[in-house]
Design a protein around this motif. Structure first.
Motif, PDB file in Angstrom:
ATOM      1  N   LEU A 298       6.967   0.846  -7.786  1.00 41.34           N
ATOM      2  CA  LEU A 298       7.836   0.681  -6.622  1.00 41.34           C
ATOM      3  C   LEU A 298       9.103   1.498  -6.839  1.00 41.34           C
ATOM      4  O   LEU A 298       9.522   1.724  -7.980  1.00 41.34           O
ATOM      5  CB  LEU A 298       8.200  -0.788  -6.407  1.00 41.34           C
ATOM      6  N   THR A 299       9.709   1.923  -5.744  1.00 45.95           N
ATOM      7  CA  THR A 299      10.995   2.609  -5.788  1.00 45.95           C
ATOM      8  C   THR A 299      12.011   1.737  -5.082  1.00 45.95           C
ATOM      9  O   THR A 299      11.801   1.338  -3.929  1.00 45.95           O
ATOM     10  CB  THR A 299      10.916   3.988  -5.104  1.00 45.95           C
TER      11      THR A 299
ATOM     12  N   LEU B 118       0.855  -1.181   0.000  1.00 45.79           N
ATOM     13  CA  LEU B 118       0.000   0.000   0.000  1.00 45.79           C
ATOM     14  C   LEU B 118       0.893   1.233   0.000  1.00 45.79           C
ATOM     15  O   LEU B 118       2.087   1.149   0.344  1.00 45.79           O
ATOM     16  CB  LEU B 118      -0.921  -0.013   1.219  1.00 45.79           C
ATOM     17  N   PRO B 119       0.362   2.393  -0.389  1.00 42.29           N
ATOM     18  CA  PRO B 119       1.178   3.606  -0.375  1.00 42.29           C
ATOM     19  C   PRO B 119       1.841   3.804   0.994  1.00 42.29           C
ATOM     20  O   PRO B 119       1.203   3.639   2.044  1.00 42.29           O
ATOM     21  CB  PRO B 119       0.167   4.715  -0.665  1.00 42.29           C
TER      22      PRO B 119
ATOM     23  N   ARG C   7       6.208   4.515  -2.944  1.00 40.24           N
ATOM     24  CA  ARG C   7       6.192   5.951  -2.679  1.00 40.24           C
ATOM     25  C   ARG C   7       5.139   6.650  -3.534  1.00 40.24           C
ATOM     26  O   ARG C   7       5.092   7.871  -3.576  1.00 40.24           O
ATOM     27  CB  ARG C   7       7.578   6.531  -2.958  1.00 40.24           C
ATOM     28  N   ASP C   8       4.324   5.849  -4.195  1.00 39.93           N
ATOM     29  CA  ASP C   8       3.280   6.380  -5.061  1.00 39.93           C
ATOM     30  C   ASP C   8       1.978   6.478  -4.263  1.00 39.93           C
ATOM     31  O   ASP C   8       1.939   6.115  -3.082  1.00 39.93           O
ATOM     32  CB  ASP C   8       3.127   5.451  -6.280  1.00 39.93           C
ATOM     33  N   ASP C   9       0.906   6.916  -4.902  1.00 43.43           N
ATOM     34  CA  ASP C   9      -0.375   7.048  -4.201  1.00 43.43           C
ATOM     35  C   ASP C   9      -1.354   5.929  -4.533  1.00 43.43           C
ATOM     36  O   ASP C   9      -2.517   5.993  -4.144  1.00 43.43           O
ATOM     37  CB  ASP C   9      -1.000   8.413  -4.481  1.00 43.43           C
ATOM     38  N   ALA C  10      -0.896   4.887  -5.238  1.00 44.38           N
ATOM     39  CA  ALA C  10      -1.738   3.731  -5.577  1.00 44.38           C
ATOM     40  C   ALA C  10      -1.071   2.457  -5.062  1.00 44.38           C
ATOM     41  O   ALA C  10       0.155   2.393  -4.939  1.00 44.38           O
ATOM     42  CB  ALA C  10      -1.923   3.646  -7.089  1.00 44.38           C
ATOM     43  N   PRO C  11      -1.849   1.421  -4.756  1.00 48.35           N
ATOM     44  CA  PRO C  11      -1.252   0.151  -4.323  1.00 48.35           C
ATOM     45  C   PRO C  11      -0.331  -0.429  -5.402  1.00 48.35           C
ATOM     46  O   PRO C  11      -0.474  -0.128  -6.588  1.00 48.35           O
ATOM     47  CB  PRO C  11      -2.465  -0.759  -4.112  1.00 48.35           C
TER      48      PRO C  11
END
Length: 151
Positions: A77-78, A53-54, A111-115
């Protein structure tokens, strides 16, 4: 003389990434921590699915001498690796992947706003993972997690 070629771990991840509905453990998202499930084991490798999850991510860690690869199934993913005493980020959108050797140290996070969802393959199977702190330009061992105890 016979020469055994090792299979490409990213190629081993691809069929699993292509068919989440066929996984032996149904995909789920845990609001407290990353969800993970072992999907398969082979003679010399194992396959895991992870959901993110974010804001969820790992600590800086290695794979206890196992080589590996991961393929991003959904989301972004980062991955951060140590270079020149600093962490260097690399964004990996769905469809991209990463191979790494047995001495690779990294952290992975959503680090994104979506799963996000990813498939990971390790050779040999994970037996331990060492977590690190990066300070003063040096990696320092924080702890060692053992399979069957920590996961």
């Amino acid at each position: 003389m016979s020469h055994r070629t090792e299979p490409d771990l990213l190629a081993l991840a691809a069929p699993w990434a292509a068919d989440p509905a066929g996984w032996p453990a149904p995909l789920r998202f845990d609001p407290v921590t990353r969800w993970y499930a072992r999907l398969a084991t082979g003679v010399d490798h194992e396959v895991w699915a992870l959901s993110w999850l974010p804001g969820q991510g790992t600590d800086l860690h290695d794979h206890g001498g196992s080589a590996g690869a991961f393929l991003v199934v959904a989301g972004i993913l980062t991955e951060e690796t140590v270079s020149g005493a600093r962490l260097r980020p690399r964004r990996l959108p769905a469809g991209s992947g990463r191979r790494f050797g047995a001495r690779h140290v990294h952290l992975v996070a959503n680090r994104d706003d979506a799963p996000a969802v990813s498939v990971h393959v390790y050779r040999p199977a994970l037996r331990r993972m060492t977590r690190y702190h990066l300070g003063g330009g040096r990696l320092r061992v924080a702890d060692v997690a053992e399979a069957g105890v920590a996961w």
